[in-house]
Scaffold this active site. Structure first.
Site, PDB file in Angstrom:
ATOM      1  N   HIS A  92       0.835  -1.205   0.000  1.00 41.47           N
ATOM      2  CA  HIS A  92       0.000   0.000   0.000  1.00 41.47           C
ATOM      3  C   HIS A  92       0.867   1.251   0.000  1.00 41.47           C
ATOM      4  CE1 HIS A  92      -3.883   1.928   1.797  1.00 41.47           C
ATOM      5  NE2 HIS A  92      -3.156   2.857   1.216  1.00 41.47           N
ATOM      6  N   LEU A  95       2.216   6.791  -4.778  1.00 40.33           N
ATOM      7  CA  LEU A  95       3.379   7.441  -5.405  1.00 40.33           C
ATOM      8  C   LEU A  95       2.971   8.650  -6.247  1.00 40.33           C
ATOM      9  CD1 LEU A  95       5.837   4.522  -6.235  1.00 40.33           C
ATOM     10  CD2 LEU A  95       5.357   5.676  -4.078  1.00 40.33           C
ATOM     11  N   ARG A  96       1.680   9.003  -6.198  1.00 41.56           N
ATOM     12  CA  ARG A  96       1.159  10.301  -6.666  1.00 41.56           C
ATOM     13  C   ARG A  96       1.266  10.567  -8.169  1.00 41.56           C
ATOM     14  NH1 ARG A  96      -1.779  10.428  -2.376  1.00 41.56           N
ATOM     15  NH2 ARG A  96      -0.786  11.166  -0.466  1.00 41.56           N
ATOM     16  N   ASN A 100      -5.355   5.797  -6.488  1.00 42.35           N
ATOM     17  CA  ASN A 100      -5.991   7.120  -6.371  1.00 42.35           C
ATOM     18  C   ASN A 100      -5.116   8.223  -6.950  1.00 42.35           C
ATOM     19  OD1 ASN A 100      -4.124   6.938  -4.293  1.00 42.35           O
ATOM     20  ND2 ASN A 100      -5.272   8.298  -2.930  1.00 42.35           N
ATOM     21  N   HIS A 110     -10.744   0.042   2.096  1.00 42.91           N
ATOM     22  CA  HIS A 110     -10.391   1.061   3.094  1.00 42.91           C
ATOM     23  C   HIS A 110     -11.652   1.186   3.960  1.00 42.91           C
ATOM     24  CE1 HIS A 110      -9.419   5.576   3.905  1.00 42.91           C
ATOM     25  NE2 HIS A 110     -10.617   5.362   4.410  1.00 42.91           N
ATOM     26  N   HIS A 157      -4.910  -0.864   6.316  1.00 43.27           N
ATOM     27  CA  HIS A 157      -4.638   0.074   7.417  1.00 43.27           C
ATOM     28  C   HIS A 157      -5.653  -0.019   8.558  1.00 43.27           C
ATOM     29  CE1 HIS A 157      -7.544   2.765   5.522  1.00 43.27           C
ATOM     30  NE2 HIS A 157      -6.730   3.149   4.571  1.00 43.27           N
ATOM     31  N   ASN A 194      -5.487   9.295   7.756  1.00 39.08           N
ATOM     32  CA  ASN A 194      -6.743   8.552   7.708  1.00 39.08           C
ATOM     33  C   ASN A 194      -6.426   7.070   7.563  1.00 39.08           C
ATOM     34  OD1 ASN A 194      -9.144   7.294   7.072  1.00 39.08           O
ATOM     35  ND2 ASN A 194      -9.671   8.648   5.358  1.00 39.08           N
ATOM     36  N   ASP A 204       1.188   2.541   3.776  1.00 42.11           N
ATOM     37  CA  ASP A 204       0.262   3.629   3.427  1.00 42.11           C
ATOM     38  C   ASP A 204       1.069   4.911   3.203  1.00 42.11           C
ATOM     39  OD1 ASP A 204      -1.959   5.086   2.793  1.00 42.11           O
ATOM     40  OD2 ASP A 204      -2.907   4.950   4.765  1.00 42.11           O
ATOM     41  N   HIS A 218       3.061  14.255   0.830  1.00 42.73           N
ATOM     42  CA  HIS A 218       2.348  15.485   0.496  1.00 42.73           C
ATOM     43  C   HIS A 218       3.339  16.635   0.404  1.00 42.73           C
ATOM     44  CE1 HIS A 218      -1.769  14.102   0.740  1.00 42.73           C
ATOM     45  NE2 HIS A 218      -1.498  13.458   1.854  1.00 42.73           N
TER      46      HIS A 218
END
Lengths: 510, 194, 348
Positions: free
Chosen positions: A94, A97-98, A128, A214, A272, A346, A373, A377
């Site tokens: 999980h 890597l954006r 995501n 999730h 998670h 989260n 996770d 950012h």
């Protein structure tokens, strides 16, 4: 132990582990290069696949793990588990890597560098991204970026369950499975609609892929900022009830149990988990023989909600002799300022009792894997008011250190810690016994071990050597971790993925 | 950090100085009509009371005595943190048209008196303001002059003049000391050691 | 300057008692920011109280203005609509001769998406030396303090803290309670505790003051405070408080009752069936107040919803000190601005 363990290079090749002191200087090898010759002598080998750990030596030649020698008797004298450790390369189920979409926070390349620095040789990317990984073209972009990075770290991917992760319409599950995704998840959000979830179980089960949920009932957590409880009350933060996770887990299991009658290939992986209640539900489901697996994160094991108030002691240090949470105000444990947004995540950091439950689940195997996770950012998204900050902790590079802190504290065995990073996640990927996975997943996610004759896939770290977490020491673009400034044990000296150098301490670009 | 000071006024000298000042004040005013005494916190206040007592003794008139705290009028905010306690202002009379005799223990740069005058005029418009001090040690930084002085003492800037009064310090005496340490350390303790 | 203070003895002489050891005269105020009451020990709270006494004296002067903060820029940055608190700070700063700059979030570039940190840097560049801040997000002033070179004074953040309100409440209680102390006095805070920064800051100051503190309200608006109540007496220097939805038990023999504002939007989340039902069950009426001590002190931080959390005749009852709270608010804020102004750099 480092005084006696070490490695000697062959044929003029400097090894990553010098005799006596870990090598600091650049060794002249670059990431991606095939390991020509490497010999590590008198180290502590941990091979969860073989169920074995002890003093030993390995030899890698032309990228292949040529020899694994277990030392015994006089030869083994002086080699212990507190020094240089060799383990199979870690697998992260999980990670965010954006890329595509948020390359200012992380790229595939920087994320894979971070993974290698953390000892990971396989990472599963969460879908995501922007756009979401809900069709094969996005996967193709991800793969291209991974190849372009030159990193030998394996970048696997999970596909979205629903189109745009919007929870309304199934994504191109079959096409994605054919293209090689390893699981389906709308992570970042729960699959809220139980009917969609039910159909996703059926369809993904047919494809031999797990649904990775999730678990969060969004109606219970709207606007929530911190674990509901004492700390949130004092800090005036909106509570985030544990029930939101527990109820979602119970629901997922109930839906799965029914679906299994029609589609025996259906599988559920809960990611998670952060509450004792959710882990208890998983424990019950496993006891009932249901194909349910789960993971916990390093931060839910090591950190607690009292960190929001300014405490920085490990979760297990925040429990009293009776297993009840200590009071950070009473203890004078508040050593940092409150409202550090690097702690906003989260699910939220929970109380010490819940963290202890996560650690216990790792120890007893209820939690199959430790998953980072990893959620990098930018400063722009984190240097804001706590309630407005983005959720997530940059975790690939500190996961090992957090687990080793638990090991150092006697809360977890080294072998369980390594298993949770290797064979545990490999088993989740490889599938439930009897389930036939299509494509090449099994080849990609073979159970890791120190297997002679296979491409070398391993990590070498030194438990006697500490390193300081700083923005500069992190390869990830995401510097959002509450561990900044802290020293962790278990400096990674070398990560070898698929026979090639993924990370080497002191090497150029490392 | 003990400092051994040199005594420059004894109990008896202080007593005589107060009596002399009390006579001068009445003489200059040609009586006691319209006179009020305002002591500057902290040691100006007991001095003002002593002067009032002396005047009562020889004139048979009890002059009103007020206390003035000039904390909020100081021009150096960095002193707040070191000594934030405000001792209070109490002026139980109408200043308008009165002759105010400001009383303080030591006159030095003149900044305290400047602040005291600023404070006073916020309470009313006195007909005149005069100044009485026990010690004038020189080194003025403002054009301020005392009308009544107990004792003129030549000093250097490296010295500290310490007035001790029974009402505050348990003893009456005036000492002069050489600053032994960096300034910051002495500010917080002066007036209370010894 | 320093020499004069040391020499004249008058203005800066510390504690008068010669018997007090030198070590006890260490700087009595060490905080550069005031973000909540929790960082103040009891001697510091007492210092705020005595400094407030001095400010009350200033307020009683013919010219209720002193030059203590002359030349200082006090910027009032409010991200939440508020008239009372903003004006109170503004009056306080002006009474100390500060230069006051007002920034209301609605008129600033906040609405254009500028981050708080950028705004803080900008107001500092514009000359702000002290920043009074109100923000809807809990903890926001901590972020501001981390990026501001001067002092930050929290004017209320989210549900978290409203330190000047708690200190003015304490001052007002001491002013009106016989003996001038809240120690052992039964103090009831009634209403929406969950969303109240006033209640949270008051918990710190009143448990430090040794009050017998009761928090009372419907269970939906009290959630989570039982654990804090259980922990509080174990925190050094803090007494116990309790939590109840039994209004009768809370009001019985009370010395102080403080009603909190009930906001209409609480009904949307299902926290309250209706304001009518709240008023019927928890409204502070004269009949209910009869259970308290005859000389009970009635308080409200404002603004009031008369007829909801407090009956109009209770709000204007002689036992109500609500307007005293407003006056004391100015004095407390003057005291805090004054104390914070003296601390630079290394202060906390």
């Amino acid at each position: 132990m480092s005084a006696t363990s070490g490695a000697a290079g062959h044929a003029g090749e400097t090894s990553g582990v010098g005799s006596g002191e870990p090598v600091r200087e650049a060794a002249g090898r670059r990431a991606g290069e095939v390991v020509a010759e490497l010999e590590i002598t008198r180290a502590w080998l941990v091979d969860p696949a073989a169920g074995r750990e002890g003093p030993g030596e390995i030899v890698v030649s032309n990228g292949v793990l040529e020899a694994v020698t277990w030392l015994e008797g006089a030869e083994a004298k002086g080699v212990g588990p507190d020094g240089v450790v060799v383990a199979p390369g870690f697998i992260d189920l999980h990670a965010h890597l954006r890329e595509p979409g948020n390359e200012d926070a992380e790229t595939i390349a920087s994320g894979l560098s971070a993974a290698a620095h953390g000892g990971f040789t396989t990472v599963c990317l969460m879908p995501n991204s922007v756009p979401a990984l809900d069709e094969p073209s996005v996967l193709a972009r991800v793969r291209a970026a991974a190849i372009a990075s030159g990193s030998p770290v394996e970048a696997l991917a999970h596909g979205a369950v629903t189109v745009g992760r919007a929870g309304e319409q199934l994504a191109a599950l079959g096409e994605l499975a054919d293209a090689g995704i390893v699981g389906f998840s709308d992570d970042g959000a729960c699959v809220a609609n139980p009917t969609i979830l039910r159909n996703a179980f059926l369809y993904a089960g047919m494809l031999g892929r797990p649904i990775i949920d999730h678990p969060e009932l969004a109606e219970l957590t709207r606007g929530s900022e911190a674990n509901e409880g004492y700390i949130a009350s004092v800090l005036g933060l909106k509570g985030w009830p544990a029930a939101a996770e527990i109820a979602a887990v119970e629901r997922d299991i109930a839906v799965l149990a029914e679906v299994l009658r029609d589609e025996p290939g259906a599988r559920l992986h809960l990611t998670h988990l952060s509450t004792a209640g959710a882990l208890a539900a998983v424990r019950r489901a496993k006891a009932a023989g249901l194909p349910v697996t789960c993971d916990v994160t390093p931060h839910h094991v090591g950190f607690t909600d009292e960190w929001l108030a300014g405490a920085r002691r490990w979760a297990w240090e925040a429990l009293d002799a009776n297993g009840a949470a200590r009071d950070p105000w009473l203890d004078g444990a508040l050593t940092a300022g409150p409202y550090d947004t690097s702690l906003r995540v989260n699910p939220p950091l929970r109380g010490p009792e819940e963290a202890a439950a996560c650690l216990a689940a790792l120890a007893d195997g209820t939690a199959d894997a430790l998953a980072t996770d990893h959620a990098p950012h930018t400063l722009v998204d984190k240097e804001v008011e706590f309630g407005l900050a983005a959720n997530g902790i940059s975790g690939l590079e500190t996961a090992l250190g957090v687990l080793l802190a638990a090991v150092d504290a006697g809360r977890l065995t080294l072998s369980r810690a390594i298993a949770a990073l290797t064979t545990g996640p490999a088993a989740v990927l490889a599938g439930w016994p009897g389930v036939v996975a299509s494509g090449d997943i099994r080849a990609l996610a073979q159970p890791r071990g120190l297997v002679e004759g296979a491409p070398a896939d391993l990590v070498v770290f030194d438990r006697s050597d500490r390193w300081r977490v700083t923005p500069e020491s992190l390869a990830s673009k995401g510097k959002n971790t509450p561990l900044l400034g802290r020293e962790l044990s278990g400096r990674v000296l070398l990560t070898v993925a698929a026979g090639r150098i993924a990370y080497e301490e002191g090497a150029a670009g490392a | 950090m003990p400092m051994s000071g040199r005594q420059i006024m004894t109990v008896e000298e202080i007593r005589r100085a107060v009596i002399r000042i009390s006579h001068e004040i009445v003489e200059k005013q040609a009586g006691t009509s319209g006179l009020v005494l305002v002591g500057i916190q902290r040691r100006g206040v007991p001095l003002a009371r002593r002067i009032a007592d002396a005047i009562a003794e020889h004139e048979g008139v009890r002059l009103p005595v007020g206390a003035l705290d000039i904390t909020f009028y100081r021009d150096d905010l960095s002193l707040i943190a070191q000594s934030p306690v405000v001792k209070g202002t109490d002026l139980p009379f109408d200043l308008n048209g009165s002759t105010v005799v400001l009383v303080d223990d030591v006159l030095y740069t003149g900044r305290t008196i400047r602040a005291a005058m600023d404070a006073l005029v916020d309470f009313g418009r006195p007909r005149a303001i005069r100044l009485a001090v026990l010690i004038d040690r020189g080194h003025r930084e403002l054009p301020i002059r005392a009308d009544h002085v107990g004792k003129n003492v030549p000093t250097s800037r490296e010295e500290v003049v310490k007035v001790h009064l029974v009402e505050v310090d348990g003893v009456d005496e005036v000492e002069i000391e050489r600053l032994p340490a960096p300034l910051g350390e002495t500010v917080g303790v002066s007036g209370t050691t010894g | 300057m320093t020499l004069e203070i040391g020499a004249s003895g008058s203005p800066a002489s510390p504690v008068p008692e010669a018997a007090i050891p030198v070590s006890a005269q260490a700087p009595a105020w060490r905080h550069r920011h005031l973000l909540d009451v929790d960082v103040l020990d009891w001697s510091e709270i007492e210092l705020v109280m005595t400094t407030t006494d001095a400010m009350r004296e200033v307020l009683a002067r013919p010219i209720a203005k002193v030059p203590a903060l002359r030349g200082r820029n006090v910027t009032i940055l409010f991200y939440e609509a508020s008239t009372r608190t903003r004006v109170s700070f503004e009056v306080a700063a002006k009474n100390l001769s500060a230069d006051v700059v007002n920034i209301a979030a609605a008129t600033s570039s906040v609405t254009k998406g500028e981050s708080l940190v950028d705004t803080i840097r900008t107001v500092e560049a514009l000359g702000a030396q002290m920043l009074v801040m109100r923000h809807a997000v809990s903890g926001a002033p901590y972020l501001a303090a981390a990026h501001f070179g001067g002092s930050v004074l929290n004017g209320g953040d989210g549900w978290h803290a409203h330190p000047t309100q708690a200190l003015l409440d304490l001052y007002t209680m001491r002013e009106h309670l016989p003996g001038g102390s809240v120690a052992g006095r039964k103090v009831v805070i009634l209403g929406d505790i969950l969303h109240s920064r006033v209640a949270r800051s008051n918990i710190w100051s009143l448990t430090a003051a040794g009050a017998d503190l009761w928090l009372c309200g419907p269970s939906t608006l009290l959630r989570g405070f039982d654990r804090w109540a259980a922990a509080s007496p174990r925190i050094p220097g803090h007494g116990r408080f309790q939590v109840t939805s039994d209004l009768g038990a809370a009001l019985a023999g009370a010395d102080v009752v403080m009603a909190l504002r009930i906001q209409r939007e609480r009904m949307a989340g299902g926290l309250l069936p209706s304001l009518r039902e709240y008023a019927a069950r928890f409204g502070l009426t004269r009949e209910r107040l009869a259970a308290a001590r005859p000389d009970v002190v009635v308080m409200h931080p404002g603004p009031m919803n008369e007829g909801v959390e407090i009956a109009p005749d209770v709000a204007t009852d002689p036992r109500s000190v609500i307007t005293n709270q407003v006056t004391n608010g100015v004095a407390v804020r003057m005291a805090l601005l004054y104390l914070l102004a003296g601390v630079h750099g290394e202060g906390r």
